[in-house]
Design a protein around this motif. Structure first.
Motif, PDB file in Angstrom:
ATOM      1  N   VAL A 327       0.840  -1.198   0.000  1.00 52.23           N
ATOM      2  CA  VAL A 327       0.000   0.000   0.000  1.00 52.23           C
ATOM      3  C   VAL A 327       0.872   1.243   0.000  1.00 52.23           C
ATOM      4  CG1 VAL A 327      -1.767   1.309   1.234  1.00 52.23           C
ATOM      5  CG2 VAL A 327      -1.872  -1.191   1.204  1.00 52.23           C
ATOM      6  N   ASP A 328       0.574   2.162  -0.899  1.00 52.54           N
ATOM      7  CA  ASP A 328       1.205   3.484  -0.906  1.00 52.54           C
ATOM      8  C   ASP A 328       0.076   4.501  -1.070  1.00 52.54           C
ATOM      9  OD1 ASP A 328       2.784   5.695  -1.073  1.00 52.54           O
ATOM     10  OD2 ASP A 328       3.665   5.219  -3.019  1.00 52.54           O
ATOM     11  N   LEU A 329      -0.601   4.771   0.037  1.00 53.76           N
ATOM     12  CA  LEU A 329      -1.802   5.610   0.019  1.00 53.76           C
ATOM     13  C   LEU A 329      -1.650   6.656   1.110  1.00 53.76           C
ATOM     14  CD1 LEU A 329      -4.467   5.625  -1.608  1.00 53.76           C
ATOM     15  CD2 LEU A 329      -5.502   4.324   0.256  1.00 53.76           C
ATOM     16  N   PRO A 330      -1.246   7.883   0.752  1.00 56.30           N
ATOM     17  CA  PRO A 330      -0.961   8.891   1.785  1.00 56.30           C
ATOM     18  C   PRO A 330      -2.189   9.388   2.517  1.00 56.30           C
ATOM     19  CG  PRO A 330      -0.796   9.859  -0.407  1.00 56.30           C
ATOM     20  CD  PRO A 330      -0.973   8.382  -0.605  1.00 56.30           C
ATOM     21  N   ALA A 331      -3.378   9.217   1.950  1.00 62.09           N
ATOM     22  CA  ALA A 331      -4.603   9.707   2.589  1.00 62.09           C
ATOM     23  C   ALA A 331      -5.775   8.881   2.078  1.00 62.09           C
ATOM     24  CB  ALA A 331      -4.816  11.200   2.300  1.00 62.09           C
ATOM     25  N   ARG A 332      -6.957   9.171   2.596  1.00 63.88           N
ATOM     26  CA  ARG A 332      -8.140   8.382   2.246  1.00 63.88           C
ATOM     27  C   ARG A 332      -8.881   9.006   1.072  1.00 63.88           C
ATOM     28  NH1 ARG A 332     -11.569   6.289   7.361  1.00 63.88           N
ATOM     29  NH2 ARG A 332     -12.745   5.485   5.570  1.00 63.88           N
ATOM     30  N   PRO A 333      -9.321   8.168   0.120  1.00 60.29           N
ATOM     31  CA  PRO A 333     -10.213   8.668  -0.928  1.00 60.29           C
ATOM     32  C   PRO A 333     -11.599   8.954  -0.357  1.00 60.29           C
ATOM     33  CG  PRO A 333      -9.166   6.576  -1.531  1.00 60.29           C
ATOM     34  CD  PRO A 333      -8.952   6.774  -0.076  1.00 60.29           C
ATOM     35  N   GLU A 334     -12.461   9.484  -1.212  1.00 58.11           N
ATOM     36  CA  GLU A 334     -13.839   9.713  -0.803  1.00 58.11           C
ATOM     37  C   GLU A 334     -14.521   8.384  -0.498  1.00 58.11           C
ATOM     38  OE1 GLU A 334     -15.272  12.532  -0.268  1.00 58.11           O
ATOM     39  OE2 GLU A 334     -13.602  13.792  -0.941  1.00 58.11           O
ATOM     40  N   PRO A 335     -15.469   8.365   0.454  1.00 60.64           N
ATOM     41  CA  PRO A 335     -16.119   7.104   0.846  1.00 60.64           C
ATOM     42  C   PRO A 335     -16.728   6.317  -0.313  1.00 60.64           C
ATOM     43  CG  PRO A 335     -16.614   8.798   2.461  1.00 60.64           C
ATOM     44  CD  PRO A 335     -15.881   9.477   1.351  1.00 60.64           C
ATOM     45  N   PRO A 336     -17.440   6.948  -1.285  1.00 59.73           N
ATOM     46  CA  PRO A 336     -17.972   6.134  -2.390  1.00 59.73           C
ATOM     47  C   PRO A 336     -16.885   5.438  -3.206  1.00 59.73           C
ATOM     48  CG  PRO A 336     -19.063   8.281  -2.308  1.00 59.73           C
ATOM     49  CD  PRO A 336     -17.894   8.353  -1.385  1.00 59.73           C
ATOM     50  N   VAL A 337     -15.753   6.119  -3.395  1.00 62.88           N
ATOM     51  CA  VAL A 337     -14.646   5.511  -4.133  1.00 62.88           C
ATOM     52  C   VAL A 337     -14.055   4.355  -3.331  1.00 62.88           C
ATOM     53  CG1 VAL A 337     -12.350   5.919  -5.095  1.00 62.88           C
ATOM     54  CG2 VAL A 337     -14.140   7.627  -5.385  1.00 62.88           C
ATOM     55  N   GLU A 338     -13.881   4.558  -2.031  1.00 63.68           N
ATOM     56  CA  GLU A 338     -13.386   3.473  -1.176  1.00 63.68           C
ATOM     57  C   GLU A 338     -14.284   2.247  -1.267  1.00 63.68           C
ATOM     58  OE1 GLU A 338     -10.858   5.129   2.582  1.00 63.68           O
ATOM     59  OE2 GLU A 338     -13.035   5.114   2.799  1.00 63.68           O
ATOM     60  N   SER A 339     -15.577   2.478  -1.193  1.00 63.27           N
ATOM     61  CA  SER A 339     -16.515   1.359  -1.245  1.00 63.27           C
ATOM     62  C   SER A 339     -16.436   0.629  -2.580  1.00 63.27           C
ATOM     63  CB  SER A 339     -17.936   1.870  -1.003  1.00 63.27           C
ATOM     64  OG  SER A 339     -18.872   0.820  -1.054  1.00 63.27           O
ATOM     65  N   ALA A 340     -16.388   1.385  -3.685  1.00 62.02           N
ATOM     66  CA  ALA A 340     -16.321   0.753  -5.009  1.00 62.02           C
ATOM     67  C   ALA A 340     -15.059  -0.078  -5.157  1.00 62.02           C
ATOM     68  CB  ALA A 340     -16.389   1.826  -6.096  1.00 62.02           C
ATOM     69  N   VAL A 341     -13.915   0.457  -4.722  1.00 59.14           N
ATOM     70  CA  VAL A 341     -12.656  -0.269  -4.853  1.00 59.14           C
ATOM     71  C   VAL A 341     -12.647  -1.490  -3.941  1.00 59.14           C
ATOM     72  CG1 VAL A 341     -10.165  -0.113  -4.474  1.00 59.14           C
ATOM     73  CG2 VAL A 341     -11.370   1.753  -5.598  1.00 59.14           C
ATOM     74  N   TYR A 342     -13.165  -1.350  -2.732  1.00 57.33           N
ATOM     75  CA  TYR A 342     -13.190  -2.479  -1.792  1.00 57.33           C
ATOM     76  C   TYR A 342     -13.963  -3.660  -2.373  1.00 57.33           C
ATOM     77  CZ  TYR A 342     -14.472  -5.253   2.293  1.00 57.33           C
ATOM     78  OH  TYR A 342     -14.688  -6.290   3.171  1.00 57.33           O
ATOM     79  N   PHE A 343     -15.174  -3.405  -2.855  1.00 57.64           N
ATOM     80  CA  PHE A 343     -15.987  -4.501  -3.379  1.00 57.64           C
ATOM     81  C   PHE A 343     -15.411  -5.040  -4.694  1.00 57.64           C
ATOM     82  CE2 PHE A 343     -19.205  -2.578  -0.548  1.00 57.64           C
ATOM     83  CZ  PHE A 343     -19.531  -3.711   0.175  1.00 57.64           C
ATOM     84  N   ALA A 344     -14.746  -4.169  -5.483  1.00 59.23           N
ATOM     85  CA  ALA A 344     -14.104  -4.648  -6.709  1.00 59.23           C
ATOM     86  C   ALA A 344     -12.956  -5.593  -6.379  1.00 59.23           C
ATOM     87  CB  ALA A 344     -13.613  -3.463  -7.541  1.00 59.23           C
TER      88      ALA A 344
END
Length: 436
Positions: A327-344
């Motif tokens: 993981v190289d993620l300096p901060a959190r994306p918006e919640p809808p994007v997080e949800s879409a990526v998680y389920f993908a």
């Protein structure tokens, strides 16, 4: 409409002169390939209106499009020049696809017609552009050769010419050699970079659609993704309703009936009441578990509390494959994007465990150049194809990402390995990664 997009083009890193020269040789080779493809296209065009033309056209279009896509990809990667493409949706196979392609080919102003026109001229125009450094290098070699033999000419020869220099004595031989070295240096260190940029601009001029076509394709894409989003939302609502009705609601109703029976037996049979209360407690525990599972399916608590990075790590921990996460993620994306990526990612891991025969999997999650990129690689048997997918797995992932203007790229040759890459343009909302 099917819109082929490249990643947002930052300027490509500078390359050495020899590397740029080798790239021009690659473009020259592609121009030669375009010559043979164009000859095949001429033959197909001669029978285009007949049944044989309809039969040959789909395969020919695939060859032309593959060559054009390769040139677009090189222009974006080597020169930072984006060459978009807008293709109309076509029937999957059969005569219907051939007839649709024939209609597009005969009608100007669409991508198939532009690709077809481009392949007929690229063997000459693209080849001429790419040949510039090659000819300049050959000129330099000729200059060095004339310099080496210019003072040892046969008596019947007065001189041998290099460019504007008649080489016949040591002075003119030295001048020819100096000009030859200059031509070689220009051919390797100066001309190739300019040739690559010129070739990319030529591709954009010939292959890129008009602004009105791009706007129409964008509107069509938004309309389709909005319709898919509404359908997905309605399906999700129906799933939640069904799960509540068949699961937690049924258990709560049964628990109410058990408590009602216990109420009636309280004065007459206390032992039976004890058994009924135990049964009611078990029903409440099961209902609570089903509600928690339902909430987890809507939005996992770990995703809400700890963010996408830890949520993906949790998927790796429960996956039957040995999974490594970087993981190289300096901060959190918006919640809808997080949800879409998680389920993908969850769907891709499930597919790898079920269908690929893999033993190991690697997940790379990072944010670069304004996009969230996730790569999921497994060592399975390969052969995954979004277009050939019959279920809802990869197609569902593609539709889910399309809501956010994201893309799914699949590289899965037979025999493996399989590389799935998700890319979503987004902004990072907060450096916070865990709950307070």
């Amino acid at each position: 409409m099917n819109t082929t997009r490249q990643a947002e083009g930052a300027a490509p890193p500078p390359v050495s002169g020899p590397t740029a020269f080798r790239r021009t040789l690659t473009l020259w080779g592609l121009a030669h390939r375009a010559f043979f493809v164009s000859l095949w296209c001429v033959m197909v065009s001669s029978v285009l209106r007949g049944p044989l033309g309809v039969k040959l056209l789909p395969g020919t279009e695939r060859r032309v499009r593959a060559l054009a896509d390769r040139q677009r990809e090189l222009a974006a990667r080597w020169s930072g020049v984006e060459v978009p493409a807008v293709y109309a949706e076509l029937p999957a196979t059969g005569r219907a696809r051939g007839k649709a392609l024939r209609s597009q080919l005969l009608d100007k102003g669409n991508q198939v017609h532009r690709d077809w026109r481009w392949v007929h001229i690229d063997w000459f125009a693209g080849g001429a552009i790419a040949a510039g450094p090659v000819l300049l290098g050959l000129t330099g070699v000729w200059g060095l050769w004339t310099a080496s033999i210019g003072t040892e000419l046969p008596r019947e020869w007065d001189s041998v010419w290099f460019l504007f220099v008649p080489v016949g004595d040591p002075d003119t031989a030295f001048l020819a050699g100096a000009l030859g070295v200059l031509c070689l240096l220009l051919a390797v260190f100066w001309a190739p970079r300019r040739t690559l940029r010129l070739h990319a601009r030529y591709l954009r001029l010939v292959l890129a659609p008009s602004e009105s076509e791009l706007l129409a394709a964008r509107v069509e894409h938004l309309r389709t993704t909005r319709s898919d989003a509404v359908d997905t939302q309605m399906s999700e609502i129906r799933r939640i309703e069904r799960d509540l009705h068949d699961g937690a609601q049924a258990r709560l109703v049964a628990m109410g009936m058990t408590l009602n029976a216990a109420e009636h037996l309280l004065a007459t049979d206390p032992e039976a009441v004890r058994d009924l209360l135990v049964e009611a407690r078990q029903s409440s525990t099961a209902a609570l578990k089903e509600l928690r599972d339902l909430v987890k399916g809507i939005h996992p608590p770990i995703l809400a509390d700890r963010g996408l990075a830890d949520a993906v790590r949790s998927l790796a921990m429960i996956s039957p494959l040995r999974t490594e996460v970087v993981v190289d993620l300096p901060a959190r994306p918006e919640p809808p994007v997080e949800s879409a990526v998680y389920f993908a990612v969850s769907e891709l891991l499930t597919n790898a465990a079920k269908h690929s025969g893999a033993e190991r999997c690697w997940i790379d999650l990072r944010y670069e150049r304004g996009s969230l990129r996730v790569s999921v690689t497994d060592d399975g048997q390969g052969g995954a194809d979004v277009r050939a997918a019959t279920g809802t797995g990869l197609r569902g992932v593609e539709r889910r990402l399309a809501h956010f203007d994201g893309v799914l790229a699949v590289n899965s040759p037979p025999g493996g390995p399989t590389l799935m890459t998700l890319e979503l343009p987004c902004v990072l909302s907060s450096p916070k990664t865990t709950s307070s």
